[in-house]
Design a protein around this motif. Sequence first.
Motif, PDB file in Angstrom:
ATOM      1  N   SER A 198      39.328  34.552  67.312  1.00  0.00           N
ATOM      2  CA  SER A 198      40.195  33.436  67.678  1.00  0.00           C
ATOM      3  C   SER A 198      41.132  33.828  68.814  1.00  0.00           C
ATOM      4  O   SER A 198      41.374  33.048  69.737  1.00  0.00           O
ATOM      5  CB  SER A 198      41.008  32.984  66.459  1.00  0.00           C
ATOM      6  OG  SER A 198      40.155  32.529  65.425  1.00  0.00           O
ATOM      7  N   GLU A 201      39.197  33.859  72.048  1.00  0.00           N
ATOM      8  CA  GLU A 201      38.992  32.511  72.557  1.00  0.00           C
ATOM      9  C   GLU A 201      40.291  31.938  73.123  1.00  0.00           C
ATOM     10  O   GLU A 201      40.286  31.234  74.134  1.00  0.00           O
ATOM     11  CB  GLU A 201      38.465  31.606  71.443  1.00  0.00           C
ATOM     12  CG  GLU A 201      37.054  31.970  70.976  1.00  0.00           C
ATOM     13  CD  GLU A 201      36.630  31.170  69.764  1.00  0.00           C
ATOM     14  OE1 GLU A 201      37.462  30.375  69.267  1.00  0.00           O
ATOM     15  OE2 GLU A 201      35.483  31.335  69.324  1.00  0.00           O
ATOM     16  N   ALA A 202      41.407  32.250  72.446  1.00  0.00           N
ATOM     17  CA  ALA A 202      42.697  31.753  72.919  1.00  0.00           C
ATOM     18  C   ALA A 202      43.043  32.333  74.286  1.00  0.00           C
ATOM     19  O   ALA A 202      43.596  31.639  75.150  1.00  0.00           O
ATOM     20  CB  ALA A 202      43.791  32.092  71.905  1.00  0.00           C
ATOM     21  N   ILE A 204      40.870  33.305  76.569  1.00  0.00           N
ATOM     22  CA  ILE A 204      40.015  32.655  77.561  1.00  0.00           C
ATOM     23  C   ILE A 204      40.577  31.282  77.927  1.00  0.00           C
ATOM     24  O   ILE A 204      40.646  30.907  79.100  1.00  0.00           O
ATOM     25  CB  ILE A 204      38.579  32.512  77.022  1.00  0.00           C
ATOM     26  CG1 ILE A 204      37.932  33.892  76.868  1.00  0.00           C
ATOM     27  CG2 ILE A 204      37.741  31.637  77.941  1.00  0.00           C
ATOM     28  CD1 ILE A 204      36.541  33.857  76.287  1.00  0.00           C
ATOM     29  N   LYS A 205      40.995  30.530  76.885  1.00  0.00           N
ATOM     30  CA  LYS A 205      41.549  29.192  77.133  1.00  0.00           C
ATOM     31  C   LYS A 205      42.829  29.279  77.954  1.00  0.00           C
ATOM     32  O   LYS A 205      43.077  28.453  78.851  1.00  0.00           O
ATOM     33  CB  LYS A 205      41.835  28.485  75.802  1.00  0.00           C
ATOM     34  CG  LYS A 205      42.232  27.018  75.966  1.00  0.00           C
ATOM     35  CD  LYS A 205      42.397  26.345  74.617  1.00  0.00           C
ATOM     36  CE  LYS A 205      42.677  24.843  74.799  1.00  0.00           C
ATOM     37  NZ  LYS A 205      43.838  24.577  75.661  1.00  0.00           N
ATOM     38  N   GLU A 207      43.598  31.556  80.118  1.00  0.00           N
ATOM     39  CA  GLU A 207      43.226  31.848  81.503  1.00  0.00           C
ATOM     40  C   GLU A 207      42.710  30.599  82.202  1.00  0.00           C
ATOM     41  O   GLU A 207      43.012  30.358  83.383  1.00  0.00           O
ATOM     42  CB  GLU A 207      42.168  32.949  81.532  1.00  0.00           C
ATOM     43  CG  GLU A 207      42.705  34.308  81.096  1.00  0.00           C
ATOM     44  CD  GLU A 207      41.604  35.350  81.045  1.00  0.00           C
ATOM     45  OE1 GLU A 207      40.440  35.015  81.356  1.00  0.00           O
ATOM     46  OE2 GLU A 207      41.905  36.496  80.695  1.00  0.00           O
ATOM     47  N   GLN A 208      41.904  29.797  81.478  1.00  0.00           N
ATOM     48  CA  GLN A 208      41.391  28.563  82.061  1.00  0.00           C
ATOM     49  C   GLN A 208      42.515  27.587  82.366  1.00  0.00           C
ATOM     50  O   GLN A 208      42.538  26.952  83.428  1.00  0.00           O
ATOM     51  CB  GLN A 208      40.377  27.918  81.110  1.00  0.00           C
ATOM     52  CG  GLN A 208      39.095  28.706  80.947  1.00  0.00           C
ATOM     53  CD  GLN A 208      38.188  28.135  79.883  1.00  0.00           C
ATOM     54  OE1 GLN A 208      38.633  27.357  79.022  1.00  0.00           O
ATOM     55  NE2 GLN A 208      36.924  28.506  79.901  1.00  0.00           N
ATOM     56  N   ASP A 209      43.482  27.469  81.438  1.00  0.00           N
ATOM     57  CA  ASP A 209      44.627  26.581  81.653  1.00  0.00           C
ATOM     58  C   ASP A 209      45.456  27.028  82.846  1.00  0.00           C
ATOM     59  O   ASP A 209      45.955  26.198  83.627  1.00  0.00           O
ATOM     60  CB  ASP A 209      45.504  26.525  80.394  1.00  0.00           C
ATOM     61  CG  ASP A 209      44.808  25.821  79.230  1.00  0.00           C
ATOM     62  OD1 ASP A 209      43.838  25.088  79.498  1.00  0.00           O
ATOM     63  OD2 ASP A 209      45.240  26.019  78.075  1.00  0.00           O
ATOM     64  N   LYS A 212      43.680  26.031  85.969  1.00  0.00           N
ATOM     65  CA  LYS A 212      43.839  24.588  86.194  1.00  0.00           C
ATOM     66  C   LYS A 212      45.217  24.272  86.757  1.00  0.00           C
ATOM     67  O   LYS A 212      45.377  23.447  87.660  1.00  0.00           O
ATOM     68  CB  LYS A 212      43.621  23.831  84.889  1.00  0.00           C
ATOM     69  CG  LYS A 212      42.174  23.795  84.430  1.00  0.00           C
ATOM     70  CD  LYS A 212      42.042  23.014  83.133  1.00  0.00           C
ATOM     71  CE  LYS A 212      40.597  22.975  82.661  1.00  0.00           C
ATOM     72  NZ  LYS A 212      40.458  22.244  81.369  1.00  0.00           N
TER      73      LYS A 212
END
Length: 234
Positions: A198, A201-202, A204-205, A207-209, A212
């Motif tokens: 978890s 995944e957090a 990665i998210k 980094e994606q945010d 953006k």
Amino acid sequence: MASEELAQKLQRRLQLEESGAAGEAEEPAGGAEEAAAERSCLTGSADAELSAKLCRRQDINEGAAQPRRAAVFNPYTEFKEFSRRQIKDMERMFRLYDSGRDGYIDLMELKLMMEKLGAPQTHLGLKNMIKEVDEDFDGKLSFREFLLIFHKAAAGELEEDSGLLTLAKLSEIDVSIEGVKGAKNFFEAKVQALSSASKFEAEIKAEQDERKREEEERKHRRAAFRELKSAFTQ
């Protein structure tokens, strides 16, 4: 291991020669020729393989061995005890001191690294540092071997007076174990593994945010620039 393999090959060759001597006395001429040809093929193959291994070992001892390229590895799956951010920090540090941009930290680059960290080493000390994690005997550190330093430090596998331990401590990279090591039972291990997944995944998210958000900021700056430009051109 090399000496045991050599002994086995020599023993095999001796058995072939002994069986050949007995076969010559019993077999007809045609059978003897076929057996001799087979023995020649087997011993020739064994000699070639043995010669290649001995040459490789001699090159390693003399420091002239060419590195054997390992398959591309994924640091995130191989070094699961570290988070993505930790591995990225290690990668940034590796690239910082890989001044030759060849994907390796050689002896002189390691020398500069230790001096920058405030723990200069002797020439022999630097060679021993590389030797401790140099799996392909090429006399320099690949990124995977660089990660092994922190892996060994986190696992308590480095001596207190080791130059590698000094490097790990002074690098300001937290190498605390985050995986399932030390779990008391299967259920705790399972919970920790899920928690680790978890967290992965957090990250990665996050980094994606962040990407953006940076892209949105760039769009706003471009829009503001266009408005400013149009105001001056009217």
